[in-house]
Design a protein around this motif. Structure first.
Motif, PDB file in Angstrom:
ATOM      1  N   MET A 184       0.822  -1.205   0.000  1.00 13.42           N
ATOM      2  CA  MET A 184       0.000   0.000   0.000  1.00 13.42           C
ATOM      3  C   MET A 184       0.862   1.264   0.000  1.00 13.42           C
ATOM      4  N   ASN A 185       1.979   1.256   0.747  1.00 13.95           N
ATOM      5  CA  ASN A 185       2.841   2.428   0.789  1.00 13.95           C
ATOM      6  C   ASN A 185       3.430   2.744  -0.573  1.00 13.95           C
ATOM      7  N   ARG A 186       3.830   1.703  -1.309  1.00 20.99           N
ATOM      8  CA  ARG A 186       4.411   1.924  -2.632  1.00 20.99           C
ATOM      9  C   ARG A 186       3.392   2.577  -3.562  1.00 20.99           C
ATOM     10  N   THR A 187       2.182   2.092  -3.533  1.00 14.10           N
ATOM     11  CA  THR A 187       1.122   2.661  -4.372  1.00 14.10           C
ATOM     12  C   THR A 187       0.851   4.103  -3.990  1.00 14.10           C
ATOM     13  N   PHE A 188       0.841   4.379  -2.702  1.00 14.54           N
ATOM     14  CA  PHE A 188       0.606   5.742  -2.219  1.00 14.54           C
ATOM     15  C   PHE A 188       1.668   6.703  -2.757  1.00 14.54           C
ATOM     16  N   TYR A 189       2.940   6.330  -2.623  1.00 14.05           N
ATOM     17  CA  TYR A 189       4.017   7.215  -3.077  1.00 14.05           C
ATOM     18  C   TYR A 189       4.056   7.338  -4.591  1.00 14.05           C
ATOM     19  N   LEU A 190       3.746   6.265  -5.297  1.00 18.59           N
ATOM     20  CA  LEU A 190       3.673   6.350  -6.759  1.00 18.59           C
ATOM     21  C   LEU A 190       2.556   7.297  -7.188  1.00 18.59           C
ATOM     22  N   LEU A 191       1.391   7.149  -6.567  1.00 19.41           N
ATOM     23  CA  LEU A 191       0.253   8.003  -6.902  1.00 19.41           C
ATOM     24  C   LEU A 191       0.550   9.474  -6.615  1.00 19.41           C
ATOM     25  N   MET A 192       1.102   9.745  -5.442  1.00 14.65           N
ATOM     26  CA  MET A 192       1.417  11.126  -5.074  1.00 14.65           C
ATOM     27  C   MET A 192       2.478  11.713  -6.011  1.00 14.65           C
ATOM     28  N   GLY A 193       3.502  10.932  -6.318  1.00  9.91           N
ATOM     29  CA  GLY A 193       4.575  11.405  -7.193  1.00  9.91           C
ATOM     30  C   GLY A 193       4.075  11.697  -8.597  1.00  9.91           C
ATOM     31  N   PHE A 194       3.330  10.762  -9.164  1.00 12.46           N
ATOM     32  CA  PHE A 194       2.845  10.966 -10.531  1.00 12.46           C
ATOM     33  C   PHE A 194       1.762  12.037 -10.609  1.00 12.46           C
ATOM     34  N   LEU A 195       0.959  12.172  -9.567  1.00 10.98           N
ATOM     35  CA  LEU A 195      -0.062  13.227  -9.562  1.00 10.98           C
ATOM     36  C   LEU A 195       0.587  14.611  -9.528  1.00 10.98           C
ATOM     37  N   SER A 196       1.587  14.787  -8.691  1.00  9.03           N
ATOM     38  CA  SER A 196       2.250  16.094  -8.638  1.00  9.03           C
ATOM     39  C   SER A 196       3.019  16.368  -9.928  1.00  9.03           C
ATOM     40  N   LEU A 197       3.623  15.348 -10.516  1.00  4.13           N
ATOM     41  CA  LEU A 197       4.287  15.513 -11.806  1.00  4.13           C
ATOM     42  C   LEU A 197       3.277  15.845 -12.903  1.00  4.13           C
ATOM     43  N   GLY A 198       2.114  15.217 -12.849  1.00  7.77           N
ATOM     44  CA  GLY A 198       1.054  15.509 -13.814  1.00  7.77           C
ATOM     45  C   GLY A 198       0.569  16.951 -13.734  1.00  7.77           C
ATOM     46  N   LEU A 199       0.537  17.504 -12.528  1.00  9.02           N
ATOM     47  CA  LEU A 199       0.118  18.898 -12.381  1.00  9.02           C
ATOM     48  C   LEU A 199       1.144  19.854 -12.985  1.00  9.02           C
ATOM     49  N   VAL A 200       2.423  19.517 -12.876  1.00  7.28           N
ATOM     50  CA  VAL A 200       3.460  20.328 -13.525  1.00  7.28           C
ATOM     51  C   VAL A 200       3.323  20.220 -15.034  1.00  7.28           C
ATOM     52  N   MET A 201       3.035  19.022 -15.518  1.00  7.82           N
ATOM     53  CA  MET A 201       2.856  18.836 -16.956  1.00  7.82           C
ATOM     54  C   MET A 201       1.634  19.605 -17.463  1.00  7.82           C
ATOM     55  N   ALA A 202       0.585  19.670 -16.670  1.00  3.83           N
ATOM     56  CA  ALA A 202      -0.586  20.461 -17.046  1.00  3.83           C
ATOM     57  C   ALA A 202      -0.230  21.943 -17.132  1.00  3.83           C
ATOM     58  N   ALA A 203       0.575  22.416 -16.191  1.00  5.11           N
ATOM     59  CA  ALA A 203       1.007  23.819 -16.218  1.00  5.11           C
ATOM     60  C   ALA A 203       1.859  24.093 -17.454  1.00  5.11           C
TER      61      ALA A 203
END
Length: 158
Positions: free
Chosen positions: A1-20
């Protein structure tokens, strides 16, 4: 569960930069979204969350340290986004070339990656709202979500 959490948080924040970056390159409703100094600092916050979460994945023994670091980046981004919202509603505080812009644009990282870190816009620019909110307001919401989730996971009992 921890791995999924950190992957999700990392890719979500990276996705927001890509949207910008997409808004910067292609605009919205025919208006280019040039990043201001506060926008660049928010990108640093998102990239800090992203890198911290990926480091938490890579280094199991130091996971708590990187989790706390991601939390601090989320708090930093929340404060910067809050300041940006304040500037939007008080446009007389931002005029012409912002001294913060000059300071940010002098870094080597900016010269190396100008498409990501160069501040060209005005912090008080009223750009077209996206789903009824200005971009700094969306950023504030996302940083608040990141901060709440990171704090909740930090203090969660095993």
């Amino acid at each position: 569960m921890n791995r999924t959490f950190y992957l999700l948080m990392g890719f979500l924040s990276l996705g927001l930069v890509m949207a910008a970056l997409t808004l910067q390159q292609f605009g919205y409703q025919g208006v280019p979204f040039l990043p201001c100094p506060l926008c660049i600092m928010q990108r640093v916050g998102y990239l800090g969350i992203c890198c911290s979460c990926f480091m938490a994945l890579a280094f199991q023994p130091s996971r708590k340290f990187f989790h706390i670091l991601a939390t601090l980046f989320a708090l930093f981004g929340l404060l910067v986004a809050g300041r940006h919202i304040w500037v939007l509603f008080h446009p007389d505080t931002s005029c012409g070339v912002d001294p913060l812009e000059t300071w940010i644009n002098q870094f080597e990282l900016v010269r190396g990656l100008p498409w990501l870190f160069k501040a060209d816009g005005l912090c008080s620019a009223q750009l077209p709202p996206i789903f009824g909110l200005q971009l700094p307001q969306w950023s504030f919401i996302w940083f608040a979500i990141f901060l709440i989730v990171l704090l909740q996971r930090l203090f969660k009992k095993s």
